[in-house]
Design a protein around this motif. Structure first.
Motif, short mmCIF file in Angstrom:
data_model
loop_
_atom_site.label_atom_id
_atom_site.label_comp_id
_atom_site.label_asym_id
_atom_site.label_seq_id
_atom_site.Cartn_x
_atom_site.Cartn_y
_atom_site.Cartn_z
N ALA A 67 -2.67 28.98 40.23
CA ALA A 67 -3.03 28.30 41.57
C ALA A 67 -3.86 27.04 41.52
O ALA A 67 -4.85 27.24 40.76
CB ALA A 67 -3.75 29.56 42.40
N PRO A 68 -3.52 26.11 42.26
CA PRO A 68 -4.45 25.00 42.28
C PRO A 68 -5.66 25.03 42.31
O PRO A 68 -6.82 24.30 42.04
CB PRO A 68 -3.57 24.02 43.22
CG PRO A 68 -2.20 24.64 43.22
CD PRO A 68 -2.52 25.78 43.09
N THR A 69 -6.18 26.08 43.35
CA THR A 69 -7.58 26.46 43.81
C THR A 69 -8.32 26.92 42.51
O THR A 69 -9.58 26.81 42.38
CB THR A 69 -7.61 27.21 44.79
OG1 THR A 69 -7.00 28.49 44.20
CG2 THR A 69 -6.97 26.75 46.22
N THR A 70 -7.63 27.41 41.49
CA THR A 70 -8.42 27.93 40.29
C THR A 70 -8.70 26.87 39.05
O THR A 70 -9.20 27.09 38.18
CB THR A 70 -7.67 28.93 39.48
OG1 THR A 70 -6.45 28.47 38.75
CG2 THR A 70 -7.42 30.25 40.46
N ILE A 71 -8.24 25.53 39.53
CA ILE A 71 -8.36 24.53 38.54
C ILE A 71 -9.56 23.68 38.99
O ILE A 71 -9.73 23.16 40.13
CB ILE A 71 -7.00 23.43 38.67
CG1 ILE A 71 -6.02 24.14 38.04
CG2 ILE A 71 -7.26 22.11 37.46
CD1 ILE A 71 -4.65 23.42 38.52
N PRO A 72 -10.73 23.51 37.88
CA PRO A 72 -12.06 23.07 37.97
C PRO A 72 -11.77 21.46 38.54
O PRO A 72 -10.77 20.88 38.39
CB PRO A 72 -12.70 22.81 36.86
CG PRO A 72 -11.91 24.03 36.03
CD PRO A 72 -10.57 23.87 36.35
N ALA A 73 -12.66 20.89 39.52
CA ALA A 73 -12.46 19.47 39.97
C ALA A 73 -12.44 18.57 38.80
O ALA A 73 -11.53 17.53 38.69
CB ALA A 73 -14.00 19.02 40.76
N ALA A 74 -13.16 18.74 37.55
CA ALA A 74 -13.04 17.81 36.50
C ALA A 74 -11.59 17.99 35.90
O ALA A 74 -11.14 17.05 35.28
CB ALA A 74 -14.07 18.24 35.38
N TRP A 76 -8.99 18.72 37.50
CA TRP A 76 -7.95 17.80 38.50
C TRP A 76 -8.21 16.34 38.14
O TRP A 76 -7.13 15.59 38.06
CB TRP A 76 -8.36 18.05 39.94
CG TRP A 76 -7.79 19.58 40.39
CD1 TRP A 76 -8.24 20.38 40.66
CD2 TRP A 76 -6.27 19.29 40.91
NE1 TRP A 76 -7.20 21.39 41.36
CE2 TRP A 76 -6.03 20.64 41.51
CE3 TRP A 76 -5.28 18.35 40.89
CZ2 TRP A 76 -4.87 20.98 41.88
CZ3 TRP A 76 -3.80 19.09 41.24
CH2 TRP A 76 -3.87 20.05 41.92
N LEU A 77 -9.34 15.91 37.97
CA LEU A 77 -9.59 14.40 37.81
C LEU A 77 -8.80 14.00 36.70
O LEU A 77 -8.15 13.10 36.74
CB LEU A 77 -11.06 14.17 37.89
CG LEU A 77 -11.49 12.53 37.57
CD1 LEU A 77 -10.90 11.81 38.74
CD2 LEU A 77 -13.03 12.35 37.41
N ALA A 78 -9.18 14.63 35.45
CA ALA A 78 -8.46 14.28 34.15
C ALA A 78 -7.26 14.47 34.27
O ALA A 78 -6.45 13.46 33.88
CB ALA A 78 -9.03 15.34 33.18
N LEU A 79 -6.61 15.31 34.93
CA LEU A 79 -5.11 15.35 35.00
C LEU A 79 -4.43 14.43 35.74
O LEU A 79 -3.17 13.87 35.77
CB LEU A 79 -4.50 16.80 35.57
CG LEU A 79 -4.86 18.02 34.37
CD1 LEU A 79 -4.67 19.39 34.82
CD2 LEU A 79 -4.14 17.74 33.09
N VAL A 80 -5.12 14.07 37.15
CA VAL A 80 -4.45 13.09 37.88
C VAL A 80 -4.48 11.89 37.22
O VAL A 80 -3.71 11.01 37.25
CB VAL A 80 -5.37 12.88 39.24
CG1 VAL A 80 -5.22 11.69 40.18
CG2 VAL A 80 -5.08 14.15 40.03
N LEU A 81 -5.75 11.66 36.55
CA LEU A 81 -5.71 10.17 35.74
C LEU A 81 -4.76 10.12 34.66
O LEU A 81 -3.97 9.23 34.51
CB LEU A 81 -7.04 10.00 35.26
CG LEU A 81 -8.40 9.51 36.22
CD1 LEU A 81 -9.57 9.54 35.43
CD2 LEU A 81 -7.77 8.43 37.01
N SER A 82 -4.55 11.38 33.93
CA SER A 82 -3.49 11.47 32.89
C SER A 82 -2.07 11.25 33.58
O SER A 82 -1.28 10.67 32.83
CB SER A 82 -3.67 13.06 32.38
OG SER A 82 -2.52 13.19 31.42
N GLY A 83 -1.76 11.85 34.63
CA GLY A 83 -0.44 11.43 35.19
C GLY A 83 -0.17 10.19 35.80
O GLY A 83 0.67 9.50 35.63
#
Length: 150
Positions: A67-74, A76-83
Motif C-alpha cells: 500500500a502506498p500509504t505504508t511507504i515513508p516520505a523519504a 517516496w522521494l528517492a523512488l520518484v527521483l529514481s523514476g
C-alpha cells in the motif's frame, strides 16, 4: 530432474545481477531493432507502458503489492527521483541506439557501473578495496575501448 534454481540460488544477489545483465543485453539488441523505424521517444514510451503492465501483472500474481500509504516520505522521494532518472536514462539510451551501433552504445551506457562505484563511495560511504577500484578502472577502460570506433 532437479531444478537449477534452488531456494539458495533464488536468494543470491549474484544470480539476480547476472540475470539483470542478460536481460539488459537483450534489451539493447531488441531496442536497436525496434527503434529503426520509430522515434526514440515513442519507443521509450512503448517500453515504459510494457514495463508498467508487466510489473502490475507480476505484483497481482505474487501478491507483493505494498500500500502506498505504508511507504515513508523519504522512500517516496528517492523512488520518484529514481523514476525520473530512469526515464531520462531510457530517453538518452534510445536516442543513442537510434544514432549508433548497439555494440558501442551499450558499453558506454555501462559506464554507469563506474559511476555507481564512485557515487556509492562518496554518497553512501561504501568502501571498495584497491582491487575493487582496479576493476572499476578496467571496466571504464574496457567500455571506452569497445565504444571506440577504430
Amino acid at each position: 530432474m532437479k531444478s537449477l534454481l534452488t531456494p539458495s540460488l533464488l536468494e543470491s544477489w549474484q544470480v539476480w545481477a547476472l540475470l539483470s545483465a542478460v536481460f539488459a543485453a537483450a534489451t539493447a539488441i531488441l531496442a536497436k531493432v525496434g527503434v529503426v523505424a520509430i522515434e526514440p521517444d515513442t519507443a521509450t514510451f512503448i517500453r515504459t507502458v510494457v514495463v508498467l503492465f508487466a510489473l502490475g501483472g507480476l505484483l497481482a500474481a505474487t501478491g507483493h503489492w505494498q500500500a502506498p500509504t505504508t511507504i515513508p516520505a523519504a522512500g517516496w522521494l528517492a523512488l520518484v527521483l529514481s523514476g525520473l532518472a530512469t526515464g531520462a536514462s531510457w530517453l538518452c539510451y534510445f536516442r543513442a541506439l537510434k544514432l549508433g551501433d548497439a555494440a558501442r552504445v551499450a558499453p558506454l551506457d555501462k559506464l554507469s557501473v563506474v559511476l555507481v562505484a564512485v557515487f556509492g563511495a562518496i554518497l553512501l560511504g561504501e568502501r571498495l578495496s584497491w582491487t575493487n577500484w582496479l576493476g572499476v578502472g578496467l571496466i571504464a577502460l574496457g567500455a571506452v575501448m569497445v565504444a571506440w570506433k577504430g
